[in-house]
Design an enzyme around this catalytic site. Structure first.
Site, short mmCIF file in Angstrom:
data_model
loop_
_atom_site.label_atom_id
_atom_site.label_comp_id
_atom_site.label_asym_id
_atom_site.label_seq_id
_atom_site.Cartn_x
_atom_site.Cartn_y
_atom_site.Cartn_z
N GLN A 20 0.81 -1.22 0.00
CA GLN A 20 0.00 0.00 0.00
C GLN A 20 0.85 1.27 0.00
O GLN A 20 0.32 2.37 -0.04
CB GLN A 20 -0.93 -0.01 1.22
N HIS A 26 -0.93 -0.03 5.63
CA HIS A 26 -1.53 1.01 6.47
C HIS A 26 -0.62 2.23 6.68
O HIS A 26 -0.16 2.53 7.77
CB HIS A 26 -1.91 0.41 7.83
N GLU A 57 -15.72 2.98 8.21
CA GLU A 57 -16.42 4.02 8.95
C GLU A 57 -16.38 5.37 8.26
O GLU A 57 -15.45 5.68 7.51
CB GLU A 57 -15.80 4.20 10.35
N TYR A 99 -11.22 7.77 18.67
CA TYR A 99 -12.18 7.13 17.78
C TYR A 99 -12.17 5.60 17.90
O TYR A 99 -12.80 4.92 17.09
CB TYR A 99 -11.97 7.63 16.35
N TYR A 125 -9.08 -10.67 10.61
CA TYR A 125 -8.98 -11.34 9.33
C TYR A 125 -8.78 -12.85 9.49
O TYR A 125 -9.35 -13.65 8.75
CB TYR A 125 -7.83 -10.76 8.51
#
Length: 393
Positions: free
Chosen positions: A98, A162, A264, A274, A285
Site C-alpha cells: 500500500q 496502512h 467508517e 475514535y 482477518y
C-alpha cells in the site's frame, strides 16, 4: 461449529450494517449485496485515461491539476493534456504493498501560476523500516524542486500496510495529515501489535495530526499537554484513514478502513478517541472474531459503519451547483465497491440517506474542483480522471 459461525456472522452483519443508529432492514440489505440504492440523473465524462496508478489530486491556482502516481510520478493535467512533472530530490520512496507516493495538496494562499508550494505524503524507507512522511517542494510551472521533508511519523515499521495518508487544510491555515496504524496482526511495532499503536499517544501511528506549514506541531493541539503524548496528534484511535474533507463550516470528516467489515465515516474533533482497536464493528482477518466492542464509553461512535466493506478512499464535501439536491452531502470513494457513496445529513447533522453512483472501477480519490464539479480518480494501471455531470438525456 458451522451453525455457531453462521449465527456469529448474522449477529455481526446485523450490528455493522448501521446508518447513524437508525433501524434498517439489515438482512434484506445484506442479501442485496450490502450496498445502498443507486442514484440516477448523472453521467461520467472522461477527462483523461493516461494517469499511471493515480492516488491523489490537487488543483493549482490557474485551474490545472496535479495528480500523484503511486509509483513516484507526478502529472500535470491541463484540459485533456497530461504532462509528467519532474520531482527533484524526492526522498527514498517505498513503493510496495500500500506504500508509494500518496496524497497531494497545494497551499491555499498561493495564487500565482508559479512558485506554488506543493505538499505530498509518501511511504519512505525500505520494506524492513519505513514510515509515512510529509514533504514540500516548489512547483515553478514545469517541475517541483527544493523538496524537503517536513515531518516523519514515528515509530518506524516494516511491511507494506496502512500508511494512510490524506492531507486537508483547516480554515486557520494548519494542515491535517492522517497516519495508518501500521498493519494487521501478526504485524508488530514497538513490542506490541501494530493496531494497538492507535491507542498509544506516544506514537503517531493510528492518528490524525495537526501541523504547521513547516511540519511542526500546531499550537493549541488539544492532547499536547497530556503526559507522554506526541504534540502533533489531533485525534487518535484510527485504523487507516484514507479520506479527509473539511466542509464549508470548517468541520472535519474522515473515511476509514476497518478490517473485515467495519469501514467508517466519522466527524473528527480535536482531542477525541475514535476507538480502534478497542471499539470496532469489524472482525479479525484470521480468527473471524470481533475486534473490540461496538461502543466504549469515552470513545466516539461512527456516523456510518459499513459491512460488507466498500474500502473507502477519498472524500469530498459537495457544495456545487450542478446537483443542487446533493449540496451538503459527503461523497466517499469505494475501492472494493467500485462506486461513490453519497451520504446525506439532516439539519442536525444526522445521517438520513445513503445512495451510490456506480463507477465500474476502483475509486481511489474523489474531490470537488474549483469549478464546483465532482472529480474521480480510478485505481488502475492506467487510471482515469472522471468528471461527474448531470445526465440530461
Amino acid at each position: 461449529m458451522q451453525l455457531r459461525q453462521l449465527w456469529k456472522s448474522i449477529r455481526y452483519l446485523c450490528a455493522t450494517s448501521i446508518l447513524a443508529g437508525a433501524a434498517l432492514p439489515v438482512l434484506a440489505q445484506v442479501e442485496a449485496g450490502g450496498a445502498p440504492p443507486a442514484v440516477k440523473g448523472w453521467r461520467m465524462e472522461t477527462v483523461t485515461d493516461a494517469l499511471p496508478r493515480a492516488w491523489g489530486m490537487a488543483w493549482l491556482p490557474d485551474g490545472r491539476m496535479l495528480v500523484t502516481g503511486k509509483e513516484g510520478s507526478l502529472h500535470l493535467v491541463a484540459g485533456k493534456q497530461v504532462t509528467q512533472v519532474p520531482i527533484e530530490e524526492l526522498p527514498k520512496l517505498m513503493d510496495s504493498g500500500q506504500g508509494g507516493l500518496l496524497d497531494i495538496a497545494v497551499h491555499p494562499a498561493d495564487k500565482g501560476p508559479a512558485n506554488v508550494r506543493v505538499y505530498m505524503t509518501m511511504a519512505h524507507g525500505t520494506s524492513s523500516e519505513n514510515r509515512t512522511i510529509l514533504v514540500q517542494g516548489i512547483f515553478d510551472g514545469k517541475k517541483v524542486s527544493g523538496v524537503k521533508t517536513l515531518f516523519q511519523a514515528s515509530p518506524a515499521k516494516n511491511g507494506g500496510q496502512h500508511f494512510g495518508s490524506r492531507i486537508a487544510w483547516l480554515p486557520d491555515g494548519t494542515l491535517l495529515m492522517s497516519i495508518g496504524d501500521g498493519g494487521n496482526p501478526p504485524q508488530r511495532v514497538g513490542g506490541m501489535l501494530a493496531r494497538d499503536q492507535a491507542q498509544n499517544l506516544g506514537s503517531h501511528n493510528g492518528s490524525i495530526l495537526r501541523l504547521t506549514l513547516e511540519g511542526k506541531a500546531a499550537p493549541g493541539n488539544p492532547l499536547a499537554a497530556k503526559a507522554g503524548a506526541l504534540p502533533e496528534i489531533w485525534s487518535y484511535g484510527h485504523r487507516n484513514v484514507q479520506g479527509l474533507a473539511v466542509d464549508s463550516e470548517g468541520r472535519v470528516w474522515a473515511s476509514e478502513h476497518g478490517p473485515r467489515g467495519g469501514d467508517e465515516i466519522n466527524r473528527i474533533e480535536g482531542g477525541k478517541n475514535y476507538g480502534w482497536p478497542l471499539q470496532s464493528f469489524g472482525l479479525d482477518y484470521s480468527s473471524r472474531e470481533p475486534i473490540g466492542k461496538h461502543s466504549v464509553p469515552g470513545m466516539v461512535d461512527p456516523l456510518v459503519a459499513w459491512s460488507p466493506s466498500p474500502a473507502p478512499s477519498g472524500l469530498a464535501w459537495y457544495t456545487g451547483n450542478a446537483f443542487p439536491q446533493w449540496r451538503g452531502s459527503l461523497f466517499s470513494g469505494s475501492l472494493a465497491g467500485e462506486d461513490l457513496r453519497r451520504i446525506a445529513f439532516d439539519k442536525d447533522g444526522k445521517v438520513v440517506r445513503q445512495e451510490k453512483l456506480d463507477i465500474g472501477a476502483r475509486v481511489r480519490d474523489v474531490r470537488q474542483g474549483p469549478d464546483g464539479q465532482l472529480y474521480v480518480l480510478t485505481d488502475e494501471d492506467k487510471s482515469r480522471l472522471l468528471r461527474i455531470v448531470p445526465d440530461k438525456s
